[in-house]
Design an enzyme around this catalytic site. Structure first.
Site, short mmCIF file in Angstrom:
data_model
loop_
_atom_site.label_atom_id
_atom_site.label_comp_id
_atom_site.label_asym_id
_atom_site.label_seq_id
_atom_site.Cartn_x
_atom_site.Cartn_y
_atom_site.Cartn_z
N CYS A 95 -4.51 2.00 -3.91
CA CYS A 95 -3.33 2.87 -3.23
C CYS A 95 -2.12 1.24 -3.61
O CYS A 95 -1.42 1.95 -2.28
CB CYS A 95 -3.66 2.83 -2.01
N GLN B 115 -4.44 -5.06 6.40
CA GLN B 115 -5.79 -5.88 5.51
C GLN B 115 -5.54 -7.60 5.99
O GLN B 115 -6.50 -8.45 6.08
CB GLN B 115 -4.96 -6.00 4.20
N HIS C 130 0.95 -1.29 -0.01
CA HIS C 130 -0.38 0.18 0.32
C HIS C 130 1.04 1.22 -0.33
O HIS C 130 2.10 0.55 0.86
CB HIS C 130 -1.00 -0.11 0.96
N LYS D 104 -11.13 -1.32 10.00
CA LYS D 104 -11.28 -2.50 9.21
C LYS D 104 -11.74 -3.74 9.74
O LYS D 104 -11.59 -4.71 9.41
CB LYS D 104 -9.81 -1.86 8.59
N ASP E 299 2.69 -4.73 8.21
CA ASP E 299 1.95 -4.11 7.75
C ASP E 299 0.13 -4.89 8.23
O ASP E 299 0.04 -5.88 6.71
CB ASP E 299 1.61 -2.88 6.52
C1 LIG Z 1 -5.59 -0.02 4.57
C2 LIG Z 1 -4.33 0.11 4.60
C3 LIG Z 1 -3.56 0.94 4.80
C4 LIG Z 1 -4.15 2.73 5.27
O1 LIG Z 1 -4.36 2.06 6.67
P1 LIG Z 1 -5.47 3.74 6.88
O2 LIG Z 1 -6.07 3.14 8.04
O3 LIG Z 1 -5.94 4.40 5.88
O4 LIG Z 1 -4.07 3.89 8.23
C5 LIG Z 1 -2.39 0.44 4.98
N1 LIG Z 1 -1.45 -0.90 4.55
C6 LIG Z 1 -2.47 -1.34 3.66
C7 LIG Z 1 -2.34 -3.06 3.95
C8 LIG Z 1 -3.90 -1.30 4.29
O5 LIG Z 1 -5.00 -2.57 3.84
#
Ligand SMILES: *Cc1c(COP(=O)(O)O)cnc(C)c1O
Length: 404
Positions: free
Chosen positions: A362, A201, A121, A224, A198
């Site tokens: 993104c 997701q 992302h 999420k 990260d």
């Molecule tokens: C949604 C997402 C982000 C960003 O998250 P925010 O809540 O917008 O800060 C970063 N990495 C991944 C893999 C995502 O799915």
């Protein structure tokens, strides 16, 4: 087992219509919907004990502080962090990554190397590019393969004594690929490099155990995870959080302040300058409680059923191509049909009450790899149904008929 009818009762938004049609919400990878219990938690906070935390002598402030710190402990237990103070409550994944990147800017030196994956992302790419500009650190990229997985042979060749940090998503938001994070971590640690995952997701589908993973940093967003926007978490191993400098200066993050010298507060407050999203943090905890009550094993197996069914039904459409076809993936289907622009299909689906995401998600480097402007992304959650998938697939067929 999931009782989806009962679960759907918990989400008031699922009863609404869009353009006169029942809402089919397949944009869960962008944000999840909010169960009544989380909405009630937010209303309760503002109705009954709204106040600032950590400094008030009065009852409201103590109640708010207790609930906020309880939420931190819920997050700690959910991710199985060793200590509650290893959990920093942030404004979300993007904020968490920026805190770590800014901290590493004072550790990394010219010629050091950091490694990112091609599946990231933008929020796990841009902060590191900014860091490299500042420090002269070199950014290396683990390439991806046609099926949407990482080229792990290439990764093993990239890691060396100069590698200081590897950062990668646990699950790709654009394709749903579950990355081999254990292998990534083991290799990095063999060279004393830290690893940041990260989990934005991954966390809606997988309950990560940060101690079992032995990961150095793990980040995620509440929105999420059935929680509100504007709040998230950063897990860091204590030794790393001690080592990194604070990100922002202000109230809450200090021990003593004078014009000669200011000393910083201990963990976690060192990274929590200013008044935090108190209500959001408490509601984050409520969202985790809700999902744990449903059960992550139940969620994973039900969503996998939806993924298999959706994939099978979509592939019946001529010229439909799915991007991201690894065996290990979450319930995300990213696709295009022939040369039709994804936005055009998305706009027609919206008229039918179906919410999907279209575009580059993104993750422009992934789109460049496939040489496409973007995809249509349908992402399922445990409150979705096979009937909704049928409505969606016939919607896609209808859109394709209109556009080709
Ligand atoms: C949604 C997402 C982000 C960003 O998250 P925010 O809540 O917008 O800060 C970063 N990495 C991944 C893999 C995502 O799915």
């Amino acid at each position: 087992m999931i009782n989806v009818d009962k679960i759907r009762e918990d989400f008031p938004i699922l009863k609404r219509t869009v353009h006169g049609k029942p809402l089919v919400y397949f944009d869960n990878a962008a944000t999840s919907q909010t169960p009544q219990i989380v909405i009630d938690t937010i209303v309760d906070y503002y109705s009954n004990y709204n106040s600032n935390i950590h400094r008030g002598v009065h009852t409201l402030s103590q109640e708010a502080t207790d609930k906020y710190e309880e939420a931190r402990i819920k997050v700690q237990h959910h991710f199985n962090a060793k200590e509650a103070y290893e959990i920093i409550l942030t404004s979300g994944t993007t904020n968490s990554i920026n805190i770590i990147a800014a901290g590493f800017a004072s550790i990394l030196q010219k010629g050091d190397e950091i490694i990112v994956s091609a599946l990231e992302h933008h929020s796990n790419i841009v902060p590191w590019q900014m860091l490299c500009e500042k420090t002269g650190t070199i950014l290396k990229v683990i390439p991806m393969l046609e099926d949407g997985s990482l080229n792990m042979d290439a990764y093993h060749d990239l890691v060396n004594e100069k590698t200081k940090l590897v950062f990668c998503n646990h699950v790709s938001n654009a394709l749903g690929t579950v990355n081999p994070v254990e292998e990534i971590i083991a290799k990095a640690h063999a060279f004393d490099a830290a690893v940041l995952l990260d989990g934005a997701q991954a966390t809606p589908h997988i309950k990560p155990d940060v101690q079992a993973l032995d990961v150095d940093f793990y980040v995620a967003s509440a929105h999420k995870l059935c929680g509100p926007t504007g709040v998230g978490m950063l897990y860091g191993k204590e030794k790393w959080l001690q080592k990194l400098p604070p990100y922002e200066g202000g109230g809450e993050m200090i021990a003593t302040v004078s014009f000669e010298k200011t000393t910083y507060a201990g963990l976690p407050h060192k990274f929590e300058a200013g008044t935090p999203n108190i209500c959001g943090g408490i509601a984050f905890g409520a969202g985790l409680d809700y999902m744990n009550a449903v059960g992550f094993d139940n969620i994973a197996s039900y969503e996998h059923e939806l993924l298999e069914y959706g994939t099978q039904e979509l592939l019946k459409i001529e010229n439909l191509k799915i991007y991201g076809t690894t065996a290990e993936k979450t319930a995300v289907i990213s696709f295009n049909v022939g040369g039709i622009h994804p936005y055009d299909i998305g706009a027609i689906l919206d008229k039918l009450g179906i919410a999907v995401r279209t575009g580059h998600h993104c993750a422009q480097p992934i789109m460049d790899f496939y040489q496409i402007p973007g995809t249509i992304r349908a992402s399922f959650s445990f409150y979705n149904t096979k009937e909704e998938i049928d409505i969606f697939v016939s919607g896609v067929k209808r859109a394709v008929g209109m556009l080709s």
